[in-house]
Design a protein around this motif. Structure first.
Motif, PDB file in Angstrom:
ATOM      1  N   UNK A  73       0.826  -1.209   0.000  1.00 37.82           N
ATOM      2  CA  UNK A  73       0.000   0.000   0.000  1.00 37.82           C
ATOM      3  C   UNK A  73       0.861   1.260   0.000  1.00 37.82           C
ATOM      4  N   UNK A  74       1.924   1.279   0.810  1.00 33.19           N
ATOM      5  CA  UNK A  74       2.797   2.453   0.829  1.00 33.19           C
ATOM      6  C   UNK A  74       3.552   2.599  -0.483  1.00 33.19           C
ATOM      7  N   UNK A  75       3.893   1.463  -1.128  1.00 34.39           N
ATOM      8  CA  UNK A  75       4.562   1.529  -2.428  1.00 34.39           C
ATOM      9  C   UNK A  75       3.635   2.125  -3.482  1.00 34.39           C
ATOM     10  N   UNK A  76       2.339   1.740  -3.453  1.00 34.82           N
ATOM     11  CA  UNK A  76       1.373   2.312  -4.380  1.00 34.82           C
ATOM     12  C   UNK A  76       1.204   3.810  -4.153  1.00 34.82           C
ATOM     13  N   UNK A  77       1.154   4.229  -2.870  1.00 38.17           N
ATOM     14  CA  UNK A  77       1.019   5.654  -2.560  1.00 38.17           C
ATOM     15  C   UNK A  77       2.249   6.438  -3.005  1.00 38.17           C
ATOM     16  N   UNK A  78       3.441   5.855  -2.821  1.00 39.95           N
ATOM     17  CA  UNK A  78       4.671   6.524  -3.238  1.00 39.95           C
ATOM     18  C   UNK A  78       4.731   6.663  -4.758  1.00 39.95           C
ATOM     19  N   UNK A  79       4.269   5.619  -5.475  1.00 45.15           N
ATOM     20  CA  UNK A  79       4.256   5.681  -6.926  1.00 45.15           C
ATOM     21  C   UNK A  79       3.294   6.759  -7.410  1.00 45.15           C
ATOM     22  N   UNK A 102       2.378   9.425  -5.767  1.00 41.87           N
ATOM     23  CA  UNK A 102       2.932  10.737  -5.420  1.00 41.87           C
ATOM     24  C   UNK A 102       4.061  11.121  -6.367  1.00 41.87           C
ATOM     25  N   UNK A 103       4.852  10.135  -6.807  1.00 45.16           N
ATOM     26  CA  UNK A 103       5.962  10.431  -7.715  1.00 45.16           C
ATOM     27  C   UNK A 103       5.457  10.828  -9.097  1.00 45.16           C
ATOM     28  N   UNK A 104       4.339  10.218  -9.522  1.00 52.47           N
ATOM     29  CA  UNK A 104       3.777  10.545 -10.822  1.00 52.47           C
ATOM     30  C   UNK A 104       2.855  11.766 -10.765  1.00 52.47           C
ATOM     31  N   UNK A 105       2.724  12.336  -9.598  1.00 47.67           N
ATOM     32  CA  UNK A 105       1.871  13.463  -9.206  1.00 47.67           C
ATOM     33  C   UNK A 105       0.728  13.826 -10.145  1.00 47.67           C
ATOM     34  N   UNK A 106       0.885  14.704 -11.138  1.00 50.55           N
ATOM     35  CA  UNK A 106      -0.319  15.069 -11.896  1.00 50.55           C
ATOM     36  C   UNK A 106      -0.789  13.970 -12.834  1.00 50.55           C
ATOM     37  N   UNK A 107       0.090  13.042 -13.162  1.00 50.84           N
ATOM     38  CA  UNK A 107      -0.272  11.991 -14.115  1.00 50.84           C
ATOM     39  C   UNK A 107      -1.055  10.876 -13.423  1.00 50.84           C
ATOM     40  N   UNK A 108      -1.929  10.168 -14.163  1.00 47.56           N
ATOM     41  CA  UNK A 108      -2.596   9.000 -13.578  1.00 47.56           C
ATOM     42  C   UNK A 108      -1.614   7.840 -13.440  1.00 47.56           C
ATOM     43  N   UNK A 109      -1.854   6.976 -12.481  1.00 49.89           N
ATOM     44  CA  UNK A 109      -0.943   5.858 -12.224  1.00 49.89           C
ATOM     45  C   UNK A 109      -1.077   4.791 -13.316  1.00 49.89           C
ATOM     46  N   UNK A 110      -2.320   4.494 -13.730  1.00 53.84           N
ATOM     47  CA  UNK A 110      -2.554   3.461 -14.744  1.00 53.84           C
ATOM     48  C   UNK A 110      -3.098   4.079 -16.023  1.00 53.84           C
ATOM     49  N   UNK A 111      -3.095   3.279 -17.096  1.00 50.17           N
ATOM     50  CA  UNK A 111      -3.666   3.747 -18.363  1.00 50.17           C
ATOM     51  C   UNK A 111      -5.185   3.684 -18.302  1.00 50.17           C
ATOM     52  N   UNK A 112      -5.807   4.491 -19.149  1.00 43.36           N
ATOM     53  CA  UNK A 112      -7.263   4.476 -19.264  1.00 43.36           C
ATOM     54  C   UNK A 112      -7.671   3.253 -20.072  1.00 43.36           C
ATOM     55  N   UNK A 113      -8.594   2.455 -19.511  1.00 38.54           N
ATOM     56  CA  UNK A 113      -9.029   1.230 -20.164  1.00 38.54           C
ATOM     57  C   UNK A 113     -10.539   1.256 -20.369  1.00 38.54           C
ATOM     58  N   UNK A 114     -11.027   0.545 -21.404  1.00 36.84           N
ATOM     59  CA  UNK A 114     -12.462   0.587 -21.686  1.00 36.84           C
ATOM     60  C   UNK A 114     -13.262  -0.288 -20.723  1.00 36.84           C
ATOM     61  N   UNK A 115     -14.572  -0.065 -20.713  1.00 38.32           N
ATOM     62  CA  UNK A 115     -15.480  -0.905 -19.949  1.00 38.32           C
ATOM     63  C   UNK A 115     -16.017  -1.971 -20.901  1.00 38.32           C
ATOM     64  N   UNK A 116     -15.781  -3.228 -20.564  1.00 39.66           N
ATOM     65  CA  UNK A 116     -16.241  -4.334 -21.414  1.00 39.66           C
ATOM     66  C   UNK A 116     -17.049  -5.314 -20.564  1.00 39.66           C
ATOM     67  N   UNK A 117     -17.874  -6.094 -21.232  1.00 39.57           N
ATOM     68  CA  UNK A 117     -18.644  -7.139 -20.549  1.00 39.57           C
ATOM     69  C   UNK A 117     -17.857  -8.435 -20.579  1.00 39.57           C
TER      70      UNK A 117
END
Length: 136
Positions: free
Chosen positions: A36-42, A44-59
């Motif tokens: 959890x702390x590693x995810x929070x640090x990542x 914070x390091x990427x600050x304005x950017x999203x952590x993951x890519x935008x993915x579609x909603x599929x069934x």
């Protein structure tokens, strides 16, 4: 000389160091906090950017799970075209692309296009060189 009948096994002991071979998970709560702390640090390091890519909603496929929706692998080329994003620009702004996926329903297609347009509105592109900002 072969062993006959019900004799004891001689000079065999099965009391080896079993604690070395047993895998325990006593560190599970500590690993949970470390992840959890590693995810929070990542994030914070990427600050304005999203952590993951935008993915579609599929069934989900198959009759058992098709009422459930999940994140897919990537957007189709027609979804990107409808949202006004070129296929070469999409990976550079954090949008995942799947060239093999097909749109099978109009509802899913419209939902993913709306998702892309909302992402595009929120997107803030910083210029590569601060001296020469681009138009738009």
């Amino acid at each position: 000389m072969a062993i006959k009948h019900n004799q004891t096994l001689i000079s065999n002991h099965f009391r080896k160091d079993w604690q070395r071979r047993v895998r325990t998970h006593f560190d599970q709560p500590g690993r949970k906090t470390r992840r959890r702390t590693a995810r929070q640090a990542k994030a914070a390091a990427l600050a304005p950017r999203p952590v993951d890519k935008l993915r579609p909603i599929v069934r989900c496929p198959t009759l058992k799970y098709n009422r459930r929706v999940r994140a897919g692998r990537g957007f189709t080329l027609t979804e990107l075209k409808e949202a006004g994003i070129s296929k070469s620009l999409a990976p550079t702004i954090g949008v995942s692309v799947d060239f093999r996926r097909q749109n099978l329903s109009e509802e899913g297609f419209a939902a993913n296009v709306a998702r892309l347009k909302a992402y595009k509105e929120r997107l803030i592109l910083l210029p590569p060189q601060v001296q020469r900002p681009q138009e738009g």
